[in-house]
Design a protein around this motif. Structure first.
Motif, short mmCIF file in Angstrom:
data_model
loop_
_atom_site.label_atom_id
_atom_site.label_comp_id
_atom_site.label_asym_id
_atom_site.label_seq_id
_atom_site.Cartn_x
_atom_site.Cartn_y
_atom_site.Cartn_z
N GLY A 81 11.87 -35.18 -21.19
CA GLY A 81 11.38 -36.16 -20.23
C GLY A 81 11.19 -37.56 -20.80
O GLY A 81 10.79 -38.47 -20.08
N GLU A 82 11.47 -37.75 -22.09
CA GLU A 82 11.31 -39.07 -22.70
C GLU A 82 12.67 -39.73 -22.92
O GLU A 82 13.71 -39.10 -22.76
N GLU A 83 12.63 -41.01 -23.28
CA GLU A 83 13.85 -41.75 -23.58
C GLU A 83 14.29 -41.49 -25.01
O GLU A 83 13.45 -41.33 -25.91
N LEU A 84 15.61 -41.48 -25.24
CA LEU A 84 16.13 -41.32 -26.60
C LEU A 84 15.69 -42.47 -27.49
O LEU A 84 15.69 -43.62 -27.07
N VAL A 85 15.33 -42.15 -28.73
CA VAL A 85 15.04 -43.17 -29.73
C VAL A 85 15.88 -42.91 -30.97
O VAL A 85 16.20 -41.75 -31.30
N LYS A 86 16.25 -43.96 -31.67
CA LYS A 86 17.12 -43.83 -32.84
C LYS A 86 16.36 -43.17 -33.98
O LYS A 86 15.22 -43.53 -34.28
N ILE A 87 17.00 -42.18 -34.60
CA ILE A 87 16.41 -41.48 -35.74
C ILE A 87 17.01 -42.01 -37.04
O ILE A 87 16.30 -42.38 -37.95
N SER A 88 18.33 -42.01 -37.11
CA SER A 88 18.97 -42.44 -38.35
C SER A 88 20.45 -42.72 -38.16
O SER A 88 21.02 -42.41 -37.11
N GLU A 89 21.05 -43.30 -39.18
CA GLU A 89 22.49 -43.53 -39.23
C GLU A 89 23.05 -42.73 -40.40
O GLU A 89 22.47 -42.71 -41.48
N LEU A 90 24.17 -42.06 -40.17
CA LEU A 90 24.82 -41.26 -41.20
C LEU A 90 26.22 -41.82 -41.43
O LEU A 90 26.88 -42.27 -40.50
N TYR A 91 26.67 -41.73 -42.67
CA TYR A 91 27.97 -42.29 -43.03
C TYR A 91 28.85 -41.21 -43.66
O TYR A 91 28.88 -41.05 -44.87
N PRO A 92 29.58 -40.45 -42.83
CA PRO A 92 30.46 -39.41 -43.38
C PRO A 92 31.60 -40.04 -44.19
O PRO A 92 32.07 -41.13 -43.87
#
Length: 142
Positions: A81-92
């Protein structure tokens, strides 16, 4: 840590030629080395996972096809029920050999969520396609 199974429906940005039987999202979770999710072309592709109950995510494992991976993956998450928030950036790392699939594991800042969105921002494919053979989310059920 255990592998967390998303509930259905999972959502993806696109499927190559709309051929869900051959290239659909279910193939990321069927543990077969022969099948994959193949996106259609476009600038940014994504996968959204809903979990049946709240989870704490600690690791992500993605197996790409070489030449069809993402240089940058953005992780977003939220509680129900909440809005998405950024957790992290990954660099494969991309392995340029076209026919080789390769897996990358990432430690993720432990985050409590019900929904996880992985956006493949920068495809190594000229047309923006992404090919994922396996997607695994590790962590614990709360």
């Amino acid at each position: 840590s255990l592998t967390l199974s998303p509930s259905r429906p999972r959502r993806v940005s696109s499927v190559l030629n709309r051929d869900v039987k051959q290239f659909g999202k279910k193939h990321m979770f069927d543990t077969s080395e022969e099948t994959c999710w193949n996106s259609d072309q476009g600038t940014s592709q994504w996968v959204t996972l809903d979990f049946p109950s709240t989870v704490k995510v600690s690791q992500l494992h993605i197996q790409f096809q070489g030449g069809f991976s993402s240089r940058l993956c953005t992780l977003e998450g939220c509680r129900a029920g909440e809005e998405l928030v950024k957790i992290s950036e990954l660099y494969p790392q991309d392995i340029n050999a076209m026919q080789i699939s390769f897996g990358t594991s990432f430690q993720v800042e432990e985050t409590v969520l019900d929904k996880l969105k992985i956006t493949f921002e920068d495809s190594t494919d000229f047309f923006g396609r992404i090919v994922v053979y396996h997607l695994g989310v590790l962590g614990e059920k709360l």
